[in-house]
Every structure is written in structure tokens, then in C-alpha cells.
Motif scaffolding. Structure first.
Motif, short mmCIF file in Angstrom:
data_model
loop_
_atom_site.label_atom_id
_atom_site.label_comp_id
_atom_site.label_asym_id
_atom_site.label_seq_id
_atom_site.Cartn_x
_atom_site.Cartn_y
_atom_site.Cartn_z
N MET A 147 28.07 -11.57 -20.50
CA MET A 147 27.24 -12.72 -20.36
C MET A 147 28.14 -13.99 -19.96
O MET A 147 29.07 -14.05 -20.92
CB MET A 147 26.08 -12.67 -21.29
N PRO A 150 27.69 -9.58 -33.66
CA PRO A 150 26.25 -9.57 -33.78
C PRO A 150 25.60 -8.49 -34.65
O PRO A 150 26.15 -7.36 -34.78
CB PRO A 150 26.00 -9.13 -32.26
N ILE A 202 19.87 -7.82 -32.36
CA ILE A 202 19.83 -7.92 -30.92
C ILE A 202 18.32 -7.62 -30.50
O ILE A 202 18.27 -6.51 -30.82
CB ILE A 202 20.68 -7.22 -30.05
N SER A 203 17.87 -8.61 -29.96
CA SER A 203 16.23 -8.36 -29.69
C SER A 203 16.11 -7.33 -28.49
O SER A 203 16.94 -7.70 -27.63
CB SER A 203 15.54 -9.50 -29.29
N ASP A 204 15.16 -6.34 -28.40
CA ASP A 204 14.73 -5.75 -27.18
C ASP A 204 14.49 -6.58 -26.17
O ASP A 204 14.84 -5.91 -25.12
CB ASP A 204 13.64 -4.73 -27.66
N ASP A 205 14.23 -7.74 -26.34
CA ASP A 205 13.67 -8.75 -25.23
C ASP A 205 14.95 -9.51 -24.73
O ASP A 205 14.60 -10.45 -24.05
CB ASP A 205 12.46 -9.59 -25.52
N PHE A 206 16.00 -9.21 -25.31
CA PHE A 206 17.26 -10.13 -24.95
C PHE A 206 17.18 -10.50 -23.51
O PHE A 206 17.36 -11.54 -23.00
CB PHE A 206 18.51 -9.98 -25.67
N VAL A 207 17.31 -9.38 -22.81
CA VAL A 207 17.84 -9.70 -21.25
C VAL A 207 16.64 -10.13 -20.46
O VAL A 207 16.68 -11.34 -19.91
CB VAL A 207 17.88 -8.09 -20.66
N LYS A 208 15.26 -9.83 -20.85
CA LYS A 208 14.38 -10.41 -20.44
C LYS A 208 14.01 -12.13 -20.66
O LYS A 208 13.77 -12.60 -19.79
CB LYS A 208 12.83 -9.67 -20.86
N SER A 209 14.57 -12.21 -21.81
CA SER A 209 14.37 -13.56 -22.25
C SER A 209 15.46 -14.27 -21.82
O SER A 209 15.44 -15.78 -21.49
CB SER A 209 14.24 -13.79 -23.85
N ALA A 210 16.89 -13.90 -21.73
CA ALA A 210 17.94 -14.76 -21.28
C ALA A 210 17.97 -15.11 -19.81
O ALA A 210 18.69 -16.11 -19.36
CB ALA A 210 19.12 -13.93 -21.73
N LYS A 236 16.43 -16.07 -16.37
CA LYS A 236 15.08 -16.73 -15.82
C LYS A 236 15.39 -17.26 -14.42
O LYS A 236 16.39 -17.35 -13.86
CB LYS A 236 15.02 -17.87 -16.50
#
Length: 99
Positions: free
Chosen positions: A39, A86, A89-97, A99
Motif C-alpha cells: 500500500m 500488524p 486487520i479489519s475485514d473492512d480495511f480495503v473498503k475503508s482505505a 476512496k
């Protein structure tokens, strides 16, 4: 895993920065495609050219060799390197990161 903060040093002309940025972009795309950079992106809370890279390599020595290939290295930017492990790691990491 490593977190690399890269900041272009003061004193570099806009023209020189723009010229080197194309090479810099090719450099980070290469290592992103090779899955060494997971990333990356610019900081958006400053006007100073700077950004962050999350990297995974087999060793610190390998990371150092990769950084030496950057067009800003060694005199035109600072590289703050932190080793990071780490734990969550949230399951929503990619969706949140992204935009």
C-alpha cells in the motif's frame, strides 16, 4: 513489514521534482507489481511532497536495496523506516482505505 515515510527535502526546484516524480512513480509501481509494496500513497494533509509505503521484504537489507533505486535517493528525500508487526486487520480495511 515496514512502514516507510518519504519526504522530499526542501530546496529541490519544482521542475526537478516533476522530472524525478515520473521515475519515482515507475519505481513504486514496479515494486507494487512485485508485491514488495502493499500500500502506498501521498499524504493529503500537507503541501510538502511526501507519502507513505507499507512494504514486505525478506530482510531489511533487501528493503535498503529497493530504496536505493528510488530517483530521490539518497540526497533529495528522507526515508524514515519503521519495522511493523500488524496484530489486527479489519475485514473492512480495503473498503475503508480506498476512496
Amino acid at each position: 513489514m515496514y512502514i516507510i515515510n518519504i519526504s522530499v527535502k526542501d530546496g529541490i526546484s519544482k521542475e526537478r521534482h516533476d522530472e524525478l516524480f515520473s521515475e519515482h512513480s515507475s519505481w513504486f509501481k514496479r515494486f507494487f507489481d512485485e508485491k514488495k509494496f502493499l500500500m502506498l500513497g501521498p499524504y493529503t494533509d500537507t503541501n510538502k511532497p511526501s507519502g507513505v509505503i507499507f512494504a514486505v521484504t525478506n530482510s531489511r537489507e533487501e528493503l535498503d536495496e529497493i530504496l536505493k533505486q528510488d530517483s530521490y535517493y539518497p540526497d533529495l528525500a528522507t526515508y524514515e523506516i519503521r519495522e511493523f508487526s500488524p496484530k489486527m486487520i479489519s475485514d473492512d480495511f480495503v473498503k475503508s482505505a480506498v476512496k
